[in-house]
Scaffold this motif. Structure first.
Motif, PDB file in Angstrom:
ATOM      1  N   ALA A  12      20.954 -12.329  22.198  1.00 20.01           N
ATOM      2  CA  ALA A  12      21.399 -13.647  21.764  1.00 20.01           C
ATOM      3  C   ALA A  12      20.193 -14.397  21.214  1.00 20.01           C
ATOM      4  O   ALA A  12      19.148 -14.451  21.864  1.00 20.01           O
ATOM      5  CB  ALA A  12      22.011 -14.417  22.932  1.00 20.01           C
ATOM      6  N   VAL A  13      20.344 -14.922  20.007  1.00 22.06           N
ATOM      7  CA  VAL A  13      19.276 -15.676  19.378  1.00 22.06           C
ATOM      8  C   VAL A  13      19.736 -17.124  19.293  1.00 22.06           C
ATOM      9  O   VAL A  13      20.688 -17.442  18.567  1.00 22.06           O
ATOM     10  CB  VAL A  13      18.936 -15.140  17.974  1.00 22.06           C
ATOM     11  N   PHE A  14      19.088 -17.979  20.056  1.00 22.04           N
ATOM     12  CA  PHE A  14      19.451 -19.401  20.061  1.00 22.04           C
ATOM     13  C   PHE A  14      18.858 -20.077  18.839  1.00 22.04           C
ATOM     14  O   PHE A  14      17.648 -20.074  18.642  1.00 22.04           O
ATOM     15  CB  PHE A  14      18.939 -20.079  21.331  1.00 22.04           C
ATOM     16  N   LEU A  15      19.725 -20.625  18.028  1.00 21.93           N
ATOM     17  CA  LEU A  15      19.306 -21.318  16.813  1.00 21.93           C
ATOM     18  C   LEU A  15      18.989 -22.753  17.110  1.00 21.93           C
ATOM     19  O   LEU A  15      19.433 -23.332  18.042  1.00 21.93           O
ATOM     20  CB  LEU A  15      20.412 -21.228  15.743  1.00 21.93           C
TER      21      LEU A  15
ATOM     22  N   PRO B  99      24.495 -21.032  17.772  1.00 22.62           N
ATOM     23  CA  PRO B  99      24.069 -22.398  17.457  1.00 22.62           C
ATOM     24  C   PRO B  99      24.072 -23.275  18.710  1.00 22.62           C
ATOM     25  O   PRO B  99      24.822 -23.030  19.661  1.00 22.62           O
ATOM     26  CB  PRO B  99      25.105 -22.880  16.441  1.00 22.62           C
ATOM     27  N   ALA B 100      23.234 -24.294  18.697  1.00 22.67           N
ATOM     28  CA  ALA B 100      23.109 -25.188  19.859  1.00 22.67           C
ATOM     29  C   ALA B 100      24.450 -25.794  20.262  1.00 22.67           C
ATOM     30  O   ALA B 100      24.771 -25.883  21.447  1.00 22.67           O
ATOM     31  CB  ALA B 100      22.095 -26.291  19.566  1.00 22.67           C
TER      32      ALA B 100
ATOM     33  N   ILE C  76      17.823 -12.937  25.618  1.00 25.03           N
ATOM     34  CA  ILE C  76      17.956 -14.210  24.914  1.00 25.03           C
ATOM     35  C   ILE C  76      16.613 -14.587  24.313  1.00 25.03           C
ATOM     36  O   ILE C  76      15.591 -14.576  25.005  1.00 25.03           O
ATOM     37  CB  ILE C  76      18.446 -15.316  25.868  1.00 25.03           C
ATOM     38  N   TYR C  77      16.644 -14.893  23.025  1.00 24.99           N
ATOM     39  CA  TYR C  77      15.433 -15.310  22.315  1.00 24.99           C
ATOM     40  C   TYR C  77      15.700 -16.603  21.565  1.00 24.99           C
ATOM     41  O   TYR C  77      16.835 -16.911  21.220  1.00 24.99           O
ATOM     42  CB  TYR C  77      14.996 -14.248  21.299  1.00 24.99           C
ATOM     43  N   SER C  78      14.646 -17.292  21.258  1.00 25.96           N
ATOM     44  CA  SER C  78      14.720 -18.460  20.392  1.00 25.96           C
ATOM     45  C   SER C  78      14.475 -18.002  18.960  1.00 25.96           C
ATOM     46  O   SER C  78      13.650 -17.114  18.717  1.00 25.96           O
ATOM     47  CB  SER C  78      13.648 -19.477  20.793  1.00 25.96           C
TER      48      SER C  78
END
Length: 118
Positions: free
Chosen positions: A115-118, A84-85, A3-5
């Protein structure tokens, strides 16, 4: 699942890293509902439309991808899932994470998820 931002890594930077590792990158665009995400995965995985779209089909399709990589000596696959958040607050988020983590476990390295948290 890693998981990344989105503030840390851009999608292009992640794709470059994945390519450099000899893997294929498949980007799963942001979807704000379970239905939309299932449809997006269905399109990316080329699931037959008459099959419908549900978590069981996603599960089976991910396992099919892993099997194809192993059986056909293809480059391993890394999915870049843009999250997306608003979707992270949805209770189906956890179910998707479990489904994707199960596929990673089954694939033994031939399939990864970022997973890229937007």
């Amino acid at each position: 699942m890693k998981i990344y931002s989105a503030d840390t890594w851009t999608i292009e930077e992640l794709k470059d890293q994945i390519d450099d590792a000899g893997r294929r990158a498949l980007v799963i665009p942001a979807a704000d509902s379970q239905r939309a995400l299932l449809e997006t995965f269905s399109e990316i995985l080329d699931v037959q439309e008459d099959s419908g779209v549900d978590l069981d089909i996603l599960h089976d399709s991910l396992h099919d991808v892993a099997d194809a990589v192993a059986d056909q000596d293809q480059a391993p696959v890394t999915f870049i899932w843009q999250v997306p958040a608003g979707f992270r607050a949805d209770r189906s988020f956890g179910v998707f994470c479990e489904t994707l983590q199960d596929a990673e476990s089954y694939a033994a390295g031939s399939l990864d998820v970022v997973a890229v948290f937007l």
